[in-house]
Scaffold this motif. Structure first.
Motif, PDB file in Angstrom:
ATOM      1  N   GLN A  93       0.837  -1.062   0.051  1.00 37.68           N
ATOM      2  CA  GLN A  93      -0.042   0.013   0.106  1.00 37.68           C
ATOM      3  C   GLN A  93       0.853   1.222   0.022  1.00 37.68           C
ATOM      4  OE1 GLN A  93      -1.662  -1.408   3.564  1.00 37.68           O
ATOM      5  NE2 GLN A  93      -4.015  -1.540   2.344  1.00 37.68           N
ATOM      6  N   VAL A  94       0.327   2.325  -0.562  1.00 38.44           N
ATOM      7  CA  VAL A  94       1.326   3.449  -0.763  1.00 38.44           C
ATOM      8  C   VAL A  94       0.280   4.693  -0.432  1.00 38.44           C
ATOM      9  CG1 VAL A  94       2.443   4.881  -2.433  1.00 38.44           C
ATOM     10  CG2 VAL A  94       2.684   2.326  -2.498  1.00 38.44           C
ATOM     11  N   VAL A  95       0.955   5.691   0.068  1.00 36.38           N
ATOM     12  CA  VAL A  95       0.424   7.161   0.238  1.00 36.38           C
ATOM     13  C   VAL A  95       1.344   8.014  -0.374  1.00 36.38           C
ATOM     14  CG1 VAL A  95      -0.442   9.008   1.750  1.00 36.38           C
ATOM     15  CG2 VAL A  95      -0.982   6.426   2.314  1.00 36.38           C
ATOM     16  N   VAL A  96       0.958   9.057  -1.235  1.00 35.61           N
ATOM     17  CA  VAL A  96       1.727  10.242  -1.708  1.00 35.61           C
ATOM     18  C   VAL A  96       1.061  11.488  -1.469  1.00 35.61           C
ATOM     19  CG1 VAL A  96       2.642  11.036  -3.915  1.00 35.61           C
ATOM     20  CG2 VAL A  96       2.401   8.635  -3.493  1.00 35.61           C
ATOM     21  N   TRP A 147      -5.651   3.686  -7.598  1.00 33.35           N
ATOM     22  CA  TRP A 147      -5.365   4.979  -6.712  1.00 33.35           C
ATOM     23  C   TRP A 147      -6.712   5.798  -6.633  1.00 33.35           C
ATOM     24  CZ3 TRP A 147      -0.481   6.340  -5.051  1.00 33.35           C
ATOM     25  CH2 TRP A 147       0.525   5.376  -5.653  1.00 33.35           C
ATOM     26  N   VAL A 148      -6.610   6.387  -5.214  1.00 33.68           N
ATOM     27  CA  VAL A 148      -7.744   7.292  -4.927  1.00 33.68           C
ATOM     28  C   VAL A 148      -7.193   8.661  -4.540  1.00 33.68           C
ATOM     29  CG1 VAL A 148      -9.641   7.576  -3.229  1.00 33.68           C
ATOM     30  CG2 VAL A 148      -9.103   5.295  -4.203  1.00 33.68           C
ATOM     31  N   LEU A 162      -2.002  13.968  11.057  1.00 31.78           N
ATOM     32  CA  LEU A 162      -2.869  14.007   9.786  1.00 31.78           C
ATOM     33  C   LEU A 162      -3.144  12.173   9.696  1.00 31.78           C
ATOM     34  CD1 LEU A 162      -4.123  15.220   7.069  1.00 31.78           C
ATOM     35  CD2 LEU A 162      -2.176  14.546   6.193  1.00 31.78           C
ATOM     36  N   ARG A 163      -4.342  11.882   9.623  1.00 31.22           N
ATOM     37  CA  ARG A 163      -4.446  10.418   9.735  1.00 31.22           C
ATOM     38  C   ARG A 163      -5.459  10.049   8.804  1.00 31.22           C
ATOM     39  NH1 ARG A 163      -7.062   8.943  14.904  1.00 31.22           N
ATOM     40  NH2 ARG A 163      -8.200  10.708  14.655  1.00 31.22           N
ATOM     41  N   ARG A 164      -5.171   8.837   8.080  1.00 36.75           N
ATOM     42  CA  ARG A 164      -6.331   8.079   7.335  1.00 36.75           C
ATOM     43  C   ARG A 164      -6.418   6.516   8.002  1.00 36.75           C
ATOM     44  NH1 ARG A 164      -5.867   4.246   3.068  1.00 36.75           N
ATOM     45  NH2 ARG A 164      -7.690   4.554   1.698  1.00 36.75           N
ATOM     46  N   VAL A 165      -7.681   6.458   8.676  1.00 38.48           N
ATOM     47  CA  VAL A 165      -7.797   5.393   9.402  1.00 38.48           C
ATOM     48  C   VAL A 165      -9.120   4.511   8.772  1.00 38.48           C
ATOM     49  CG1 VAL A 165      -8.470   4.385  11.792  1.00 38.48           C
ATOM     50  CG2 VAL A 165      -7.245   6.439  11.482  1.00 38.48           C
ATOM     51  N   ASN A 166      -9.036   3.218   8.654  1.00 37.58           N
ATOM     52  CA  ASN A 166      -9.968   2.251   7.912  1.00 37.58           C
ATOM     53  C   ASN A 166     -10.283   2.940   6.901  1.00 37.58           C
ATOM     54  OD1 ASN A 166      -9.667   0.690  10.225  1.00 37.58           O
ATOM     55  ND2 ASN A 166     -11.113   1.967  11.359  1.00 37.58           N
ATOM     56  N   GLY A 167      -9.424   3.111   5.991  1.00 33.76           N
ATOM     57  CA  GLY A 167      -9.670   3.738   4.619  1.00 33.76           C
ATOM     58  C   GLY A 167     -10.392   5.269   4.717  1.00 33.76           C
ATOM     59  N   ALA A 168     -10.353   5.747   5.406  1.00 32.30           N
ATOM     60  CA  ALA A 168     -11.221   7.384   5.563  1.00 32.30           C
ATOM     61  C   ALA A 168     -10.206   8.413   6.114  1.00 32.30           C
ATOM     62  CB  ALA A 168     -12.265   7.154   6.332  1.00 32.30           C
ATOM     63  N   SER A 212      -2.834  10.819  -2.576  1.00 33.18           N
ATOM     64  CA  SER A 212      -3.406   9.771  -3.314  1.00 33.18           C
ATOM     65  C   SER A 212      -2.873   8.282  -2.535  1.00 33.18           C
ATOM     66  CB  SER A 212      -2.713   9.625  -4.474  1.00 33.18           C
ATOM     67  OG  SER A 212      -3.577  10.408  -5.483  1.00 33.18           O
ATOM     68  N   THR A 213      -3.694   7.365  -2.610  1.00 30.99           N
ATOM     69  CA  THR A 213      -3.259   6.110  -1.720  1.00 30.99           C
ATOM     70  C   THR A 213      -3.747   4.993  -2.739  1.00 30.99           C
ATOM     71  OG1 THR A 213      -5.857   5.955  -1.281  1.00 30.99           O
ATOM     72  CG2 THR A 213      -4.310   6.957   0.565  1.00 30.99           C
ATOM     73  N   LEU A 214      -2.713   3.873  -2.793  1.00 28.07           N
ATOM     74  CA  LEU A 214      -2.857   2.781  -3.685  1.00 28.07           C
ATOM     75  C   LEU A 214      -3.204   1.786  -2.790  1.00 28.07           C
ATOM     76  CD1 LEU A 214      -2.174   1.353  -6.255  1.00 28.07           C
ATOM     77  CD2 LEU A 214       0.014   1.137  -5.425  1.00 28.07           C
ATOM     78  N   ASP A 215      -4.372   1.183  -3.389  1.00 27.01           N
ATOM     79  CA  ASP A 215      -4.698  -0.058  -2.656  1.00 27.01           C
ATOM     80  C   ASP A 215      -4.377  -1.433  -3.487  1.00 27.01           C
ATOM     81  OD1 ASP A 215      -6.099  -2.573  -1.778  1.00 27.01           O
ATOM     82  OD2 ASP A 215      -7.790  -1.277  -1.750  1.00 27.01           O
ATOM     83  N   SER A 216      -3.400  -2.031  -2.743  1.00 30.55           N
ATOM     84  CA  SER A 216      -2.332  -3.008  -3.685  1.00 30.55           C
ATOM     85  C   SER A 216      -3.315  -4.131  -4.001  1.00 30.55           C
ATOM     86  CB  SER A 216      -1.335  -3.656  -2.586  1.00 30.55           C
ATOM     87  OG  SER A 216      -1.673  -3.995  -1.460  1.00 30.55           O
ATOM     88  N   SER A 217      -4.339  -4.529  -3.367  1.00 27.30           N
ATOM     89  CA  SER A 217      -5.037  -5.444  -3.802  1.00 27.30           C
ATOM     90  C   SER A 217      -6.118  -5.206  -5.161  1.00 27.30           C
ATOM     91  CB  SER A 217      -6.017  -5.809  -2.390  1.00 27.30           C
ATOM     92  OG  SER A 217      -7.132  -4.794  -2.342  1.00 27.30           O
TER      93      SER A 217
END
Length: 167
Positions: A26-29, A53-54, A89-95, A44-49
């Motif tokens: 998984q990646v966060v840019v 990118w979102v 700054l946080r991203r938790v459980n996809g949000a 942008s976040t990459l979901d490896s599964s």
């Protein structure tokens, strides 16, 4: 490594101000860029599964909003800490979660930060060697600056004269 991915297609140049990954791929840019109205911070976040990118707009960018340390945990949660604004700054459980304030004592210029792979923060006072710890998941100060005892060394992480060591 896969093929190159276009994360943003605006004409104005983007400046990357952070890149994090974990062992699951998984990646966060994070970057900032003029969106035509103002300079804005994005992630942008990459979901490896899924391989997708979102992109998320995080709000107006400020040059003082610099994230000194960050971590993308094995569960995919992201935590970054800004000394200049004294917040997380946080991203938790996809949000993405609204930034939260850190205890002010952690943000002193005399304090050095280290972070584990679960995004927990260790703060060490470079003047007197006292330390504090901050739990990323609960967003709480677990241990405030320990009252160090110079005669016994109790409560010190690096000792009383670590910054004067040769080398």
């Amino acid at each position: 490594l896969g093929p190159e991915e276009l994360l943003e297609s605006r004409d104005s140049p983007a400046t990357i101000n952070g890149f994090w990954s974990n062992s699951a791929g998984q990646v966060v840019v994070m970057w900032y860029q003029d969106n035509g109205t103002r300079v804005t911070q994005y992630a942008s976040t990459l979901d490896s599964s899924t391989g997708s990118w979102v992109r998320t707009e995080l709000g107006p960018y400020s040059a003082t909003d610099v994230y000194a340390v960050g971590a993308l945990t094995s569960s995919g949660d992201f935590h970054a800490y800004s000394r200049s604004t004294c917040r997380t700054l946080r991203r938790v459980n996809g949000a993405w979660v609204n930034p939260t304030a850190l205890p002010a004592a952690l943000c002193s210029s005399a304090v050095f930060w280290a972070m584990d792979n679960n995004a927990n923060l260790l703060a060490v006072n470079g003047v007197d060697g006292r330390w504090a710890s901050f739990d990323a998941r609960s967003q709480t100060l677990v241990q405030s600056f320990v009252n160090a005892t110079p005669t016994t060394g109790a409560g010190f992480v690096l000792g009383t004269r670590w910054n004067s060591l040769p080398g």
